[in-house]
Design a protein around this motif. Structure first.
Motif, short mmCIF file in Angstrom:
data_model
loop_
_atom_site.label_atom_id
_atom_site.label_comp_id
_atom_site.label_asym_id
_atom_site.label_seq_id
_atom_site.Cartn_x
_atom_site.Cartn_y
_atom_site.Cartn_z
N GLY A 129 8.75 6.14 6.03
CA GLY A 129 10.00 6.65 5.47
C GLY A 129 11.22 5.98 6.07
N GLY A 130 11.20 5.75 7.37
CA GLY A 130 12.31 5.08 8.03
C GLY A 130 12.43 3.62 7.60
N ALA A 131 11.30 2.97 7.42
CA ALA A 131 11.31 1.58 6.97
C ALA A 131 11.84 1.48 5.54
CB ALA A 131 9.90 0.99 7.06
N ILE A 132 11.46 2.42 4.69
CA ILE A 132 11.98 2.44 3.31
C ILE A 132 13.49 2.65 3.34
CG2 ILE A 132 12.03 3.79 1.17
CD1 ILE A 132 8.98 4.24 1.61
N GLU A 133 13.92 3.63 4.12
CA GLU A 133 15.35 3.94 4.20
C GLU A 133 16.16 2.74 4.70
OE1 GLU A 133 18.69 6.26 3.71
OE2 GLU A 133 16.64 6.78 3.14
N GLY A 187 0.78 -1.22 0.00
CA GLY A 187 0.00 0.00 0.00
C GLY A 187 0.82 1.28 0.00
N LEU A 188 2.06 1.22 -0.44
CA LEU A 188 2.87 2.43 -0.52
C LEU A 188 2.40 3.30 -1.69
CD1 LEU A 188 6.47 1.03 0.04
CD2 LEU A 188 5.07 2.31 1.65
N HIS A 189 2.60 4.60 -1.56
CA HIS A 189 2.35 5.49 -2.70
C HIS A 189 3.44 5.24 -3.73
CE1 HIS A 189 5.58 8.17 -1.37
NE2 HIS A 189 5.09 7.99 -0.15
N ARG A 190 3.22 5.72 -4.95
CA ARG A 190 4.17 5.43 -6.04
C ARG A 190 5.60 5.83 -5.70
NH1 ARG A 190 2.08 4.33 -11.46
NH2 ARG A 190 -0.18 4.32 -11.32
N GLY A 191 5.77 7.04 -5.16
CA GLY A 191 7.12 7.50 -4.83
C GLY A 191 7.81 6.62 -3.81
N GLY A 192 7.06 6.20 -2.79
CA GLY A 192 7.63 5.31 -1.78
C GLY A 192 7.97 3.96 -2.34
N ALA A 193 7.11 3.44 -3.21
CA ALA A 193 7.38 2.15 -3.84
C ALA A 193 8.61 2.22 -4.75
CB ALA A 193 6.15 1.68 -4.64
N ILE A 194 8.75 3.32 -5.47
CA ILE A 194 9.93 3.50 -6.32
C ILE A 194 11.18 3.56 -5.45
CG2 ILE A 194 11.15 5.16 -7.79
CD1 ILE A 194 8.38 5.80 -9.06
N GLU A 195 11.14 4.36 -4.40
CA GLU A 195 12.31 4.51 -3.53
C GLU A 195 12.71 3.18 -2.89
OE1 GLU A 195 13.86 7.20 0.23
OE2 GLU A 195 11.91 7.63 -0.64
N LEU A 196 11.73 2.42 -2.42
CA LEU A 196 12.02 1.13 -1.79
C LEU A 196 12.64 0.15 -2.77
CD1 LEU A 196 11.80 -0.82 0.65
CD2 LEU A 196 9.50 -1.42 -0.21
N CYS A 197 12.15 0.15 -4.00
CA CYS A 197 12.49 -0.92 -4.94
C CYS A 197 13.61 -0.60 -5.91
CB CYS A 197 11.24 -1.35 -5.68
SG CYS A 197 9.99 -2.03 -4.55
N GLN A 198 14.08 0.63 -5.97
CA GLN A 198 15.21 0.96 -6.85
C GLN A 198 16.38 0.05 -6.52
OE1 GLN A 198 15.80 5.01 -5.58
NE2 GLN A 198 15.29 5.76 -7.60
N GLY A 199 16.91 -0.61 -7.51
CA GLY A 199 18.10 -1.43 -7.31
C GLY A 199 17.87 -2.73 -6.57
N ALA A 200 16.62 -3.09 -6.30
CA ALA A 200 16.35 -4.34 -5.57
C ALA A 200 16.93 -5.53 -6.33
CB ALA A 200 14.85 -4.52 -5.36
N THR A 201 17.58 -6.41 -5.59
CA THR A 201 18.10 -7.64 -6.20
C THR A 201 17.32 -8.85 -5.73
OG1 THR A 201 19.78 -7.80 -4.47
CG2 THR A 201 20.43 -6.72 -6.53
N ASN A 202 16.46 -8.67 -4.73
CA ASN A 202 15.60 -9.74 -4.25
C ASN A 202 14.31 -9.09 -3.75
OD1 ASN A 202 14.27 -11.64 -2.46
ND2 ASN A 202 16.12 -12.89 -2.65
N ALA A 203 13.27 -9.17 -4.56
CA ALA A 203 12.00 -8.50 -4.24
C ALA A 203 11.43 -8.99 -2.92
CB ALA A 203 11.00 -8.72 -5.37
N ASN A 204 11.48 -10.28 -2.68
CA ASN A 204 10.91 -10.85 -1.46
C ASN A 204 11.64 -10.34 -0.22
OD1 ASN A 204 9.00 -12.64 -0.17
ND2 ASN A 204 10.74 -13.96 0.26
N ASP A 205 12.97 -10.34 -0.25
CA ASP A 205 13.73 -9.85 0.90
C ASP A 205 13.45 -8.38 1.16
OD1 ASP A 205 14.88 -12.35 1.23
OD2 ASP A 205 16.85 -11.76 0.49
#
Length: 126
Positions: free
Chosen positions: A115-119, A75-93
């Motif tokens: 924001g802290g959880a994303i960071e 349920g993240l907003h688009r910006g938060g989802a982008i920030e969390l997932c940039q460069g992800a090498t394992n989506a599940n982790d």
């Protein structure tokens, strides 16, 4: 001389794969949802996919992060989802880390704000 050959081979053979992964990621991120894309605007797709080394992991992470919680998403907003997932090498982790970090301490979480959880859970972008 051997070192020069090794360095050249590394650059020659590794750069196109990164470019291919970034392009694959962009195609899915920018693509229309009716044809399997994520429907991001061009800038969002570029931001999500810049430097991608694992296109499927990044786009799968984004789908889970932006998805509706009633359907198993975060349920993240688009910006938060982008920030969390940039460069992800394992989506599940990456998404599991976010769930733990954002979760309430009474439920085994860390109690961080979004924001802290994303960071905490995103992969640093160089």
């Amino acid at each position: 001389m051997k070192l020069i050959i090794i360095v050249f081979a590394f650059i020659f053979f590794s750069s196109p794969s990164y470019a291919n992964e970034a392009a694959k990621c962009f195609e899915k991120a920018w693509g229309h949802p009716e044809i399997g894309g994520l429907g991001l605007h061009r800038g969002g797709a570029i931001e999500l996919c810049q430097g991608a080394t694992k296109a499927n992991e990044i786009t799968n992470c984004y789908q889970k992060a932006w998805g509706n919680p009633e359907n198993g998403g975060l349920g993240l907003h688009r910006g938060g989802a982008i920030e969390l997932c940039q460069g992800a090498t394992n989506a599940n982790d990456t998404t599991k880390c976010f769930e733990k970090a954002w979760g309430h301490p009474d439920n085994g979480g860390l109690g961080l704000h979004r924001g802290g959880a994303i960071e905490l859970c995103r992969k640093p972008i160089k």
